[in-house]
Design a protein around this motif. Structure first.
Motif, PDB file in Angstrom:
ATOM      1  N   ASP A  30       0.820  -1.216   0.000  1.00  0.00           N
ATOM      2  CA  ASP A  30       0.000   0.000   0.000  1.00  0.00           C
ATOM      3  C   ASP A  30       0.852   1.264   0.000  1.00  0.00           C
ATOM      4  OD1 ASP A  30      -2.259  -1.607  -0.031  1.00  0.00           O
ATOM      5  OD2 ASP A  30      -2.606  -1.434   2.130  1.00  0.00           O
ATOM      6  N   LYS A  31       1.869   1.293   0.837  1.00  0.00           N
ATOM      7  CA  LYS A  31       2.733   2.474   0.898  1.00  0.00           C
ATOM      8  C   LYS A  31       3.498   2.657  -0.412  1.00  0.00           C
ATOM      9  CE  LYS A  31       6.306   4.766   3.580  1.00  0.00           C
ATOM     10  NZ  LYS A  31       7.199   4.690   4.727  1.00  0.00           N
ATOM     11  N   VAL A  32       4.018   1.559  -0.953  1.00  0.00           N
ATOM     12  CA  VAL A  32       4.747   1.637  -2.227  1.00  0.00           C
ATOM     13  C   VAL A  32       3.833   2.157  -3.325  1.00  0.00           C
ATOM     14  CG1 VAL A  32       5.869   0.251  -4.018  1.00  0.00           C
ATOM     15  CG2 VAL A  32       6.462  -0.102  -1.615  1.00  0.00           C
ATOM     16  N   GLU A  33       2.600   1.652  -3.383  1.00  0.00           N
ATOM     17  CA  GLU A  33       1.650   2.122  -4.403  1.00  0.00           C
ATOM     18  C   GLU A  33       1.348   3.609  -4.238  1.00  0.00           C
ATOM     19  OE1 GLU A  33       0.474   0.992  -7.135  1.00  0.00           O
ATOM     20  OE2 GLU A  33       0.648  -1.185  -7.058  1.00  0.00           O
ATOM     21  N   GLN A  34       1.232   4.092  -3.006  1.00  0.00           N
ATOM     22  CA  GLN A  34       0.970   5.520  -2.770  1.00  0.00           C
ATOM     23  C   GLN A  34       2.133   6.376  -3.260  1.00  0.00           C
ATOM     24  OE1 GLN A  34       0.305   5.788   1.437  1.00  0.00           O
ATOM     25  NE2 GLN A  34      -1.770   4.951   1.331  1.00  0.00           N
ATOM     26  N   ILE A  35       3.345   5.974  -2.925  1.00  0.00           N
ATOM     27  CA  ILE A  35       4.528   6.729  -3.339  1.00  0.00           C
ATOM     28  C   ILE A  35       4.689   6.683  -4.856  1.00  0.00           C
ATOM     29  CG2 ILE A  35       7.059   6.794  -3.221  1.00  0.00           C
ATOM     30  CD1 ILE A  35       6.718   5.736  -0.286  1.00  0.00           C
ATOM     31  N   LEU A  36       4.461   5.525  -5.434  1.00  0.00           N
ATOM     32  CA  LEU A  36       4.550   5.366  -6.885  1.00  0.00           C
ATOM     33  C   LEU A  36       3.516   6.243  -7.590  1.00  0.00           C
ATOM     34  CD1 LEU A  36       5.708   3.929  -9.362  1.00  0.00           C
ATOM     35  CD2 LEU A  36       4.165   2.021  -8.869  1.00  0.00           C
ATOM     36  N   ALA A  37       2.279   6.233  -7.112  1.00  0.00           N
ATOM     37  CA  ALA A  37       1.220   7.046  -7.725  1.00  0.00           C
ATOM     38  C   ALA A  37       1.561   8.531  -7.646  1.00  0.00           C
ATOM     39  CB  ALA A  37      -0.114   6.757  -7.038  1.00  0.00           C
ATOM     40  N   ALA A  38       2.099   8.972  -6.511  1.00  0.00           N
ATOM     41  CA  ALA A  38       2.464  10.380  -6.359  1.00  0.00           C
ATOM     42  C   ALA A  38       3.593  10.753  -7.323  1.00  0.00           C
ATOM     43  CB  ALA A  38       2.880  10.670  -4.920  1.00  0.00           C
ATOM     44  N   ALA A  39       4.560   9.875  -7.483  1.00  0.00           N
ATOM     45  CA  ALA A  39       5.680  10.150  -8.393  1.00  0.00           C
ATOM     46  C   ALA A  39       5.202  10.229  -9.838  1.00  0.00           C
ATOM     47  CB  ALA A  39       6.758   9.080  -8.242  1.00  0.00           C
ATOM     48  N   VAL A  40       4.353   9.301 -10.236  1.00  0.00           N
ATOM     49  CA  VAL A  40       3.830   9.289 -11.612  1.00  0.00           C
ATOM     50  C   VAL A  40       2.952  10.521 -11.849  1.00  0.00           C
ATOM     51  CG1 VAL A  40       2.314   8.039 -13.198  1.00  0.00           C
ATOM     52  CG2 VAL A  40       4.046   6.789 -11.882  1.00  0.00           C
ATOM     53  N   LYS A  41       2.107  10.850 -10.876  1.00  0.00           N
ATOM     54  CA  LYS A  41       1.234  12.022 -11.010  1.00  0.00           C
ATOM     55  C   LYS A  41       2.051  13.312 -11.163  1.00  0.00           C
ATOM     56  CE  LYS A  41      -2.561  14.472  -8.808  1.00  0.00           C
ATOM     57  NZ  LYS A  41      -3.440  14.577  -7.648  1.00  0.00           N
ATOM     58  N   ALA A  42       3.214  13.351 -10.514  1.00  0.00           N
ATOM     59  CA  ALA A  42       4.083  14.530 -10.601  1.00  0.00           C
ATOM     60  C   ALA A  42       4.870  14.571 -11.912  1.00  0.00           C
ATOM     61  CB  ALA A  42       5.039  14.558  -9.417  1.00  0.00           C
ATOM     62  N   GLY A  43       4.684  13.558 -12.765  1.00  0.00           N
ATOM     63  CA  GLY A  43       5.342  13.549 -14.059  1.00  0.00           C
ATOM     64  C   GLY A  43       6.674  12.818 -14.082  1.00  0.00           C
ATOM     65  N   ASN A  44       6.975  12.094 -13.026  1.00  0.00           N
ATOM     66  CA  ASN A  44       8.225  11.355 -12.979  1.00  0.00           C
ATOM     67  C   ASN A  44       8.123  10.108 -13.850  1.00  0.00           C
ATOM     68  OD1 ASN A  44      10.455   9.720 -12.130  1.00  0.00           O
ATOM     69  ND2 ASN A  44      10.548  10.949 -10.267  1.00  0.00           N
ATOM     70  N   PRO A  45       9.078   9.883 -14.748  1.00  0.00           N
ATOM     71  CA  PRO A  45       9.022   8.715 -15.630  1.00  0.00           C
ATOM     72  C   PRO A  45       9.529   7.442 -14.933  1.00  0.00           C
ATOM     73  CG  PRO A  45      10.948  10.008 -16.150  1.00  0.00           C
ATOM     74  CD  PRO A  45      10.202  10.762 -15.079  1.00  0.00           C
ATOM     75  N   VAL A  46       8.779   6.982 -13.939  1.00  0.00           N
ATOM     76  CA  VAL A  46       9.179   5.793 -13.178  1.00  0.00           C
ATOM     77  C   VAL A  46       9.074   4.571 -14.083  1.00  0.00           C
ATOM     78  CG1 VAL A  46       8.692   4.340 -11.182  1.00  0.00           C
ATOM     79  CG2 VAL A  46       8.408   6.822 -11.002  1.00  0.00           C
ATOM     80  N   THR A  47      10.196   3.866 -14.222  1.00  0.00           N
ATOM     81  CA  THR A  47      10.224   2.650 -15.041  1.00  0.00           C
ATOM     82  C   THR A  47      10.477   1.406 -14.201  1.00  0.00           C
ATOM     83  OG1 THR A  47      12.559   3.014 -15.514  1.00  0.00           O
ATOM     84  CG2 THR A  47      10.956   3.844 -17.130  1.00  0.00           C
ATOM     85  N   ALA A  48      10.899   1.613 -12.935  1.00  0.00           N
ATOM     86  CA  ALA A  48      11.160   0.480 -12.053  1.00  0.00           C
ATOM     87  C   ALA A  48      11.092   0.943 -10.607  1.00  0.00           C
ATOM     88  CB  ALA A  48      12.531  -0.124 -12.341  1.00  0.00           C
ATOM     89  N   ILE A  49      10.816  -0.023  -9.743  1.00  0.00           N
ATOM     90  CA  ILE A  49      10.909   0.223  -8.298  1.00  0.00           C
ATOM     91  C   ILE A  49      11.852  -0.815  -7.714  1.00  0.00           C
ATOM     92  CG2 ILE A  49       8.651   1.316  -8.071  1.00  0.00           C
ATOM     93  CD1 ILE A  49       7.618  -1.359  -6.903  1.00  0.00           C
ATOM     94  N   TRP A  50      12.598  -0.390  -6.714  1.00  0.00           N
ATOM     95  CA  TRP A  50      13.471  -1.300  -5.976  1.00  0.00           C
ATOM     96  C   TRP A  50      12.911  -1.396  -4.573  1.00  0.00           C
ATOM     97  CZ3 TRP A  50      17.553   0.073  -2.204  1.00  0.00           C
ATOM     98  CH2 TRP A  50      18.235  -1.050  -1.758  1.00  0.00           C
ATOM     99  N   ILE A  51      12.491  -2.596  -4.196  1.00  0.00           N
ATOM    100  CA  ILE A  51      11.920  -2.809  -2.866  1.00  0.00           C
ATOM    101  C   ILE A  51      12.765  -3.848  -2.117  1.00  0.00           C
ATOM    102  CG2 ILE A  51       9.551  -2.061  -3.302  1.00  0.00           C
ATOM    103  CD1 ILE A  51       8.833  -4.990  -3.849  1.00  0.00           C
ATOM    104  N   GLN A  52      13.636  -3.350  -1.265  1.00  0.00           N
ATOM    105  CA  GLN A  52      14.490  -4.277  -0.530  1.00  0.00           C
ATOM    106  C   GLN A  52      13.719  -5.036   0.538  1.00  0.00           C
ATOM    107  OE1 GLN A  52      17.726  -2.512   1.623  1.00  0.00           O
ATOM    108  NE2 GLN A  52      16.411  -1.093   2.727  1.00  0.00           N
TER     109      GLN A  52
END
Length: 177
Positions: A30-52
């Motif tokens: 849930d937290k990862v999805e929230q952070i990812l959604a905020a980054a994408v909404k801000a126009g960040n071209p997220v192509t991958a996530i690293w979750i240790q």
């Protein structure tokens, strides 16, 4: 460089997604999805996530630390494999984390101990290494069968769960004694 690469080989070209933003996040699905959604909404071209922390976390005297069990933590990341697949459908790759240590409990640890895949102490017993906050055992990377054991963990629990890659850490932690 030519002599070196003739002997050692050359790294394959990185996939195109590696040129985008790789967002290092953790804290559960849930937290990862929230952070990812905020980054994408801000126009960040997220192509991958690293979750240790795909393996979950545990409380120790040193604080919250990763479980070195190398299986997806279904509490923090429910339906992990399908979630990773859903991210791929959104053109987002998932990267994980692994190291050659095993937590001092669980089926993976018991198998490594039974098969003599762990580094031994001077008395020939599995070498209990005190890390920051908890004890762990190091897979003996000088043993070809132990290397195969660790490679199988990577195949089964990271790659077959859809991870596009991983950080391999702590290979240098063999105790001096």
């Amino acid at each position: 460089i030519a002599d070196y690469t003739a002997r050692m080989g050359r790294m394959r070209r990185l996939p195109d997604w590696a040129s985008g933003t790789i967002l290092g996040v953790q804290g559960g699905k849930d937290k990862v999805e929230q952070i990812l959604a905020a980054a994408v909404k801000a126009g960040n071209p997220v192509t991958a996530i690293w979750i240790q922390d795909w393996v979950g976390r545990r409380q120790t005297s040193f604080g919250s630390q990763l479980w070195w069990r190398w299986v997806p933590d279904e509490k923090s990341y429910p339906d992990f494999r399908n979630w990773v697949l859903s991210l791929k459908y959104r053109s987002i790759q998932v990267l994980g984390y692994i190291n050659p240590f095993l937590a001092d409990e669980g089926a993976m640890f018991e198998e490594a101990k039974a098969q003599n895949f762990l580094v031994k102490d001077a008395k020939g017993k599995p070498y209990k290494i005190q890390t920051a906050g908890f004890p762990a055992y190091l897979v003996d990377l000088s043993n070809p069968q132990a290397r195969d054991f660790l490679k199988n963990i990577i195949k089964q629990n990271l790659l077959l769960n859809g991870l596009a890659g991983y950080m391999a850490d702590f290979g240098e932690w063999l105790p001096w004694n």
